[in-house]
Design an enzyme around this catalytic site. Structure first.
Site, PDB file in Angstrom:
ATOM      1  N   ARG A  49       3.593  -0.253  -4.996  1.00  0.00           N
ATOM      2  CA  ARG A  49       3.354  -0.826  -3.667  1.00  0.00           C
ATOM      3  C   ARG A  49       2.023  -1.567  -3.577  1.00  0.00           C
ATOM      4  O   ARG A  49       1.729  -2.197  -2.557  1.00  0.00           O
ATOM      5  CB  ARG A  49       3.383   0.289  -2.615  1.00  0.00           C
ATOM      6  CG  ARG A  49       4.685   1.029  -2.561  1.00  0.00           C
ATOM      7  CD  ARG A  49       4.642   2.125  -1.530  1.00  0.00           C
ATOM      8  NE  ARG A  49       4.547   1.586  -0.186  1.00  0.00           N
ATOM      9  CZ  ARG A  49       5.595   1.241   0.552  1.00  0.00           C
ATOM     10  NH1 ARG A  49       6.801   1.378   0.078  1.00  0.00           N
ATOM     11  NH2 ARG A  49       5.428   0.763   1.760  1.00  0.00           N
ATOM     12  N   LYS A  90      11.105 -14.994 -12.257  1.00  0.00           N
ATOM     13  CA  LYS A  90      10.829 -13.871 -13.161  1.00  0.00           C
ATOM     14  C   LYS A  90       9.720 -14.252 -14.124  1.00  0.00           C
ATOM     15  O   LYS A  90       8.796 -13.489 -14.348  1.00  0.00           O
ATOM     16  CB  LYS A  90      12.068 -13.466 -13.971  1.00  0.00           C
ATOM     17  CG  LYS A  90      13.144 -12.711 -13.232  1.00  0.00           C
ATOM     18  CD  LYS A  90      12.799 -11.292 -12.854  1.00  0.00           C
ATOM     19  CE  LYS A  90      12.165 -11.198 -11.495  1.00  0.00           C
ATOM     20  NZ  LYS A  90      13.011 -11.130 -10.337  1.00  0.00           N
ATOM     21  N   HIS A 132      14.255 -37.817 -10.717  1.00  0.00           N
ATOM     22  CA  HIS A 132      13.637 -38.351  -9.503  1.00  0.00           C
ATOM     23  C   HIS A 132      12.175 -37.912  -9.370  1.00  0.00           C
ATOM     24  O   HIS A 132      11.607 -37.992  -8.283  1.00  0.00           O
ATOM     25  CB  HIS A 132      14.439 -37.917  -8.273  1.00  0.00           C
ATOM     26  CG  HIS A 132      15.842 -38.438  -8.298  1.00  0.00           C
ATOM     27  ND1 HIS A 132      16.144 -39.769  -8.096  1.00  0.00           N
ATOM     28  CD2 HIS A 132      17.025 -37.831  -8.565  1.00  0.00           C
ATOM     29  CE1 HIS A 132      17.453 -39.949  -8.203  1.00  0.00           C
ATOM     30  NE2 HIS A 132      18.009 -38.782  -8.500  1.00  0.00           N
ATOM     31  N   CYS A 181       0.835  -1.191   0.000  1.00  0.00           N
ATOM     32  CA  CYS A 181       0.000   0.000   0.000  1.00  0.00           C
ATOM     33  C   CYS A 181       0.874   1.247   0.000  1.00  0.00           C
ATOM     34  O   CYS A 181       1.925   1.264   0.628  1.00  0.00           O
ATOM     35  CB  CYS A 181      -0.942   0.095   1.200  1.00  0.00           C
ATOM     36  SG  CYS A 181      -2.048  -1.292   1.356  1.00  0.00           S
ATOM     37  N   TRP A 196      -2.900  -2.604  -1.622  1.00  0.00           N
ATOM     38  CA  TRP A 196      -2.616  -4.010  -1.863  1.00  0.00           C
ATOM     39  C   TRP A 196      -3.396  -4.755  -0.792  1.00  0.00           C
ATOM     40  O   TRP A 196      -3.081  -4.691   0.394  1.00  0.00           O
ATOM     41  CB  TRP A 196      -1.121  -4.280  -1.730  1.00  0.00           C
ATOM     42  CG  TRP A 196      -0.744  -5.680  -2.097  1.00  0.00           C
ATOM     43  CD1 TRP A 196      -0.561  -6.181  -3.342  1.00  0.00           C
ATOM     44  CD2 TRP A 196      -0.468  -6.758  -1.190  1.00  0.00           C
ATOM     45  NE1 TRP A 196      -0.199  -7.508  -3.271  1.00  0.00           N
ATOM     46  CE2 TRP A 196      -0.137  -7.885  -1.964  1.00  0.00           C
ATOM     47  CE3 TRP A 196      -0.477  -6.884   0.195  1.00  0.00           C
ATOM     48  CZ2 TRP A 196       0.182  -9.116  -1.400  1.00  0.00           C
ATOM     49  CZ3 TRP A 196      -0.165  -8.106   0.762  1.00  0.00           C
ATOM     50  CH2 TRP A 196       0.167  -9.211  -0.035  1.00  0.00           C
ATOM     51  N   GLU A 202       6.292 -14.516 -12.326  1.00  0.00           N
ATOM     52  CA  GLU A 202       5.842 -13.203 -11.838  1.00  0.00           C
ATOM     53  C   GLU A 202       5.230 -12.342 -12.936  1.00  0.00           C
ATOM     54  O   GLU A 202       4.202 -11.726 -12.740  1.00  0.00           O
ATOM     55  CB  GLU A 202       7.041 -12.406 -11.316  1.00  0.00           C
ATOM     56  CG  GLU A 202       7.367 -12.566  -9.883  1.00  0.00           C
ATOM     57  CD  GLU A 202       8.431 -11.567  -9.456  1.00  0.00           C
ATOM     58  OE1 GLU A 202       8.191 -10.882  -8.468  1.00  0.00           O
ATOM     59  OE2 GLU A 202       9.502 -11.474 -10.095  1.00  0.00           O
ATOM     60  N   LYS A 224       5.679  -4.196  -4.648  1.00  0.00           N
ATOM     61  CA  LYS A 224       7.145  -4.087  -4.632  1.00  0.00           C
ATOM     62  C   LYS A 224       7.709  -4.320  -3.232  1.00  0.00           C
ATOM     63  O   LYS A 224       8.683  -5.039  -3.076  1.00  0.00           O
ATOM     64  CB  LYS A 224       7.542  -2.696  -5.141  1.00  0.00           C
ATOM     65  CG  LYS A 224       9.046  -2.483  -5.228  1.00  0.00           C
ATOM     66  CD  LYS A 224       9.624  -3.206  -6.417  1.00  0.00           C
ATOM     67  CE  LYS A 224      11.115  -3.017  -6.555  1.00  0.00           C
ATOM     68  NZ  LYS A 224      11.702  -4.072  -7.390  1.00  0.00           N
ATOM     69  N   GLU A 278      15.791 -18.096 -10.006  1.00  0.00           N
ATOM     70  CA  GLU A 278      15.478 -16.694 -10.257  1.00  0.00           C
ATOM     71  C   GLU A 278      14.822 -16.539 -11.638  1.00  0.00           C
ATOM     72  O   GLU A 278      13.873 -15.775 -11.803  1.00  0.00           O
ATOM     73  CB  GLU A 278      16.745 -15.834 -10.132  1.00  0.00           C
ATOM     74  CG  GLU A 278      16.582 -14.376 -10.470  1.00  0.00           C
ATOM     75  CD  GLU A 278      15.544 -13.635  -9.632  1.00  0.00           C
ATOM     76  OE1 GLU A 278      15.056 -14.165  -8.622  1.00  0.00           O
ATOM     77  OE2 GLU A 278      15.191 -12.504 -10.022  1.00  0.00           O
ATOM     78  N   ASN A 322      -1.236   1.892   5.933  1.00  0.00           N
ATOM     79  CA  ASN A 322      -0.438   0.814   5.350  1.00  0.00           C
ATOM     80  C   ASN A 322       0.031  -0.044   6.510  1.00  0.00           C
ATOM     81  O   ASN A 322       0.633   0.468   7.453  1.00  0.00           O
ATOM     82  CB  ASN A 322       0.764   1.417   4.601  1.00  0.00           C
ATOM     83  CG  ASN A 322       1.786   0.365   4.207  1.00  0.00           C
ATOM     84  OD1 ASN A 322       1.427  -0.782   3.972  1.00  0.00           O
ATOM     85  ND2 ASN A 322       3.036   0.757   4.142  1.00  0.00           N
ATOM     86  N   GLY A 323      -0.248  -1.349   6.443  1.00  0.00           N
ATOM     87  CA  GLY A 323       0.159  -2.240   7.525  1.00  0.00           C
ATOM     88  C   GLY A 323      -0.965  -3.197   7.861  1.00  0.00           C
ATOM     89  O   GLY A 323      -1.929  -3.332   7.086  1.00  0.00           O
TER      90      GLY A 323
HETATM   91  C1  AGP Z   1      11.163 -10.061  -6.978  1.00  0.00           C
HETATM   92  O1  AGP Z   1      10.989  -9.950  -8.344  1.00  0.00           O
HETATM   93  C2  AGP Z   1       9.965 -10.012  -6.181  1.00  0.00           C
HETATM   94  N1  AGP Z   1       9.067  -9.028  -6.563  1.00  0.00           N
HETATM   95  C3  AGP Z   1      10.050 -10.380  -4.720  1.00  0.00           C
HETATM   96  O2  AGP Z   1      10.282 -11.745  -4.684  1.00  0.00           O
HETATM   97  C4  AGP Z   1      11.079  -9.656  -3.841  1.00  0.00           C
HETATM   98  O3  AGP Z   1      12.373 -10.026  -4.216  1.00  0.00           O
HETATM   99  C5  AGP Z   1      10.813 -10.005  -2.366  1.00  0.00           C
HETATM  100  O4  AGP Z   1       9.548  -9.561  -2.007  1.00  0.00           O
HETATM  101  C6  AGP Z   1      11.856  -9.460  -1.433  1.00  0.00           C
HETATM  102  O5  AGP Z   1      11.894  -8.066  -1.448  1.00  0.00           O
HETATM  103  P1  AGP Z   1      13.071  -7.267  -0.764  1.00  0.00           P
HETATM  104  O6  AGP Z   1      14.318  -7.623  -1.472  1.00  0.00           O
HETATM  105  O7  AGP Z   1      12.689  -5.828  -0.911  1.00  0.00           O
HETATM  106  O8  AGP Z   1      13.120  -7.700   0.666  1.00  0.00           O
END
Ligand code: AGP
Length: 608
Positions: A27, A485, A504, A2, A74, A488, A603, A481, A100-101
């Protein structure tokens, strides 16, 4: 999670709020809203979906007024809907709150408020705050906010307005970020710096359990008990708004992928001086560094993958055992920590709630905690014993790219430092590895100069519904990773496995034409990787291999080759990552996805 913006000053608040929310949309973007006090009273406009829906509504029916609060959501408590969108009001419609929280005791508070006649209209935890303020209000808004937040368990960043006080807002925080941009005759409250940069570079960082009373020409910070905070923490922001904007690229994500050479270069700058690795941020005497007997790495998502890459490197170079734990698990895992344990918390945003909780747990158990983060002044920087900054600049795309490779660069420096302090590698080898590492920005530039093959390859797999990513050794976290990507930003199912583990079980998933991405750069397990490729091809898979320039042999084994320049095997994680980022990017674009703001994501994940 948020984004919050609040404005008070001479401008039309709606312009500032919507502009600020656009910069905070990373956010969260399930719904958005603004509350503005104008001549006609307190107006609240909220819309489900992205900010553009709210922008349209405000353009159609302008909301005049020079003080207001805004929010981009969010969802945590309550589905994305107009009733659940912020700002929330009390029963009288005179109090407006953005938050936010997470309020953990909100069920109990709702019941209490309902029993005393309050009408709650949403499913959110936030609405309880507006009603609590209403119930404590006797003409003093700061006192009412203070009484209300003393009742809250959980985390919050808040901005509050009351119709009786049309020239001021009240802001407060605990465990969620909140800053105040100090302008000339105007002030802007926000969850993050990009939202205030158009107006000022002077930023007040509100700390936990502080309340700010904000008017156009003054900001007063007090404790919850009303004691004045003499010298609130200030920050002068060096980077400008342009740095946070797209700079001619189609998306932030693509821009940020192309910024990687710079991010790595800046992160490595000044780290070697006369044969000595420079890492004063550890704030430890050489004998203390030499005594480190175990490293614990805690992180989430992409940062966790950077941690996994560094496990291989630290163990190989410094011969120190490394445990890498997802932050949300670490906290509850009863970790074995002693005086010789170094805990490294990796978090791009510095605000990830799970990682912050892990940091607190580690420090409670007596560990020394070093944070690796990209955001100056972020929460993790205050809660750790030392901070190593990645100098990647602001990352706006929700999918982490440049901050990932910058984290790896920082972790390589840490590994070299440990190896040097422990005498685990000869000096010549350290200097050789450093000079190879210093070539990394140029190596990445070379990959980025020729991306046509990647575009074509991406276009071919636009219709895929499932995929696998394989690697061995350092290639495993690189594959993880790559898979993260792809899922996501393109919403294609992607799983990553150590290539040798395929047989396996996961091999049963392979169907004719399934894309399988294999990290097959040169290294001591190259031949084994090639055998694994043969196993999957024999079952109909289409193989996309990331391979080293000069490897002509690989053509016999893969449909598509994504070449990267040769480097030391231990340093290959950065080059091997770049084509995987771009492959996901082009597949997602070909599928028409919004790569900067993928669905359901945010984010900074500031809730546990
Ligand atoms: C990465 O593409 C993601 N959006 C997510 O996994 C991110 O890396 C994760 O939330 C950790 O965030 P941070 O590095 O700000 O702690």
């Amino acid at each position: 999670m948020c984004g919050i913006v609040g404005y008070v000053g001479p401008r039309q608040a709606s312009d500032v709020l919507i502009g600020g929310l656009a910069r905070l949309e990373y956010r969260g973007y399930d719904s958005a809203g603004v509350a503005i006090i104008g001549e006609n009273g307190l107006d609240i406009v909220r819309r489900v979906g992205k900010l553009v829906n709210l922008t349209g509504a405000v353009a159609e029916t302008p909301v005049p007024g020079t003080i207001g609060i805004g929010h981009t959501r969010w969802a945590t408590h309550g589905r994305p809907s107009e009733e659940n969108a912020h700002p929330h009001a009390d029963c009288t419609g005179r109090v407006a709150v953005v938050h936010n929280g997470i309020i953990e005791n909100y069920v109990e508070l709702r019941e209490e408020l309902a029993a005393t006649g309050h009408m709650l209209r949403s499913e959110t935890d936030t609405e309880t705050i507006a009603h609590l303020i209403e119930s404590y209000y006797d003409g003093d808004l700061v006192a009412a906010v203070s009484s209300a937040i003393k009742r809250l368990d959980g985390s919050y960043a808040l901005a509050v307005m009351h119709l009786d006080h049309p020239g001021m807002m009240v802001a407060a925080r605990k465990d969620s970020p909140l800053i105040i941009g100090i302008g000339e005759g105007e002030n802007v409250v926000a969850s993050d710096i990009p939202a205030v940069l158009e107006y000022t570079r002077e930023v007040l960082i509100l700390n936990d359990d502080q309340i700010a009373t904000v008017s156009g020409d003054a900001v007063r910070v007090t404790t919850l008990d009303g004691h004045e905070v003499g010298a609130p923490e200030m920050l002068h922001v060096e980077w400008d708004l342009e740095a946070a904007e797209k700079g001619g690229f189609e998306d932030f994500m693509l821009k940020e992928i192309f910024e990687q050479p710079k991010a790595i270069r800046e992160t490595l700058r000044g780290r070697m001086c006369e044969g000595e690795i420079q890492l004063s941020e550890l704030d430890m005497a050489p004998e203390q560094v030499a005594r480190i007997g175990r490293v614990y790495i805690i992180a989430c998502g992409t940062s966790f993958h950077a941690g996994m890459i560094s496990k291989t490197i630290i163990e190989q170079w410094a011969r120190v055992p490394v445990e890498v734990e997802v932050s949300s698990e670490f906290r509850y895992s009863d970790p074995i920590i002693d005086d010789d344990t170094l805990v490294v918390a990796i978090t791009q945003s510095g605000e990830t709630a799970d990682t912050l909780a892990g940091v607190r747990e580690a420090r409670d158990r007596g560990a020394k905690v070093i944070a690796i983060t990209n955001v100056v002044g972020s929460r993790v920087t205050r809660e750790s014993d030392g901070v190593i900054y990645t100098h990647a600049g602001p990352e706006i795309g929700v999918a982490a790219t440049k901050t990932f490779t910058a984290q790896i660069a920082a972790l390589y420096v840490l590994a070299l430092k440990l190896a040097q302090a422990k005498g685990a590698l000869p000096q010549e080898r350290i200097e050789h590895l450093w000079s190879e590492l210093s070539r990394m920005p140029e190596i990445v530039e070379t990959i980025l100069e020729d991306i046509d093959g990647l575009k074509e390859c991406g276009a071919r797999y636009v219709g895929a519904s499932s995929s696998l990513f394989l690697g061995r050794g350092i290639g495993v976290p690189v594959a993880m990773e790559g898979a993260l990507k792809l899922k996501e930003i393109s919403y294609i199912h992607a799983e990553a496995y150590p290539a040798g583990e395929m047989k396996h079980g996961p091999i049963a998933l392979i169907t004719e034409g399934m894309p399988i991405v294999v990290v097959a750069t040169q290294g001591h397990t190259y031949e084994k990787v090639v055998s694994n490729i043969q196993e999957v091809r024999a079952r109909g898979a289409q193989v996309i291999a990331v391979a080293t320039h000069g490897d002509d042999e690989i053509h016999r084994h893969a449909e598509h080759i994504l070449y990267v320049p040769a480097t030391a095997e231990s340093l290959s994680a950065i080059p091997a990552t770049i084509p995987l980022q771009l492959l996901s990017y082009y597949i997602a674009k070909a599928r028409g996805c919004n790569v900067d703001q993928p669905r359901n994501l945010a984010k900074s994940v500031t809730v546990e």
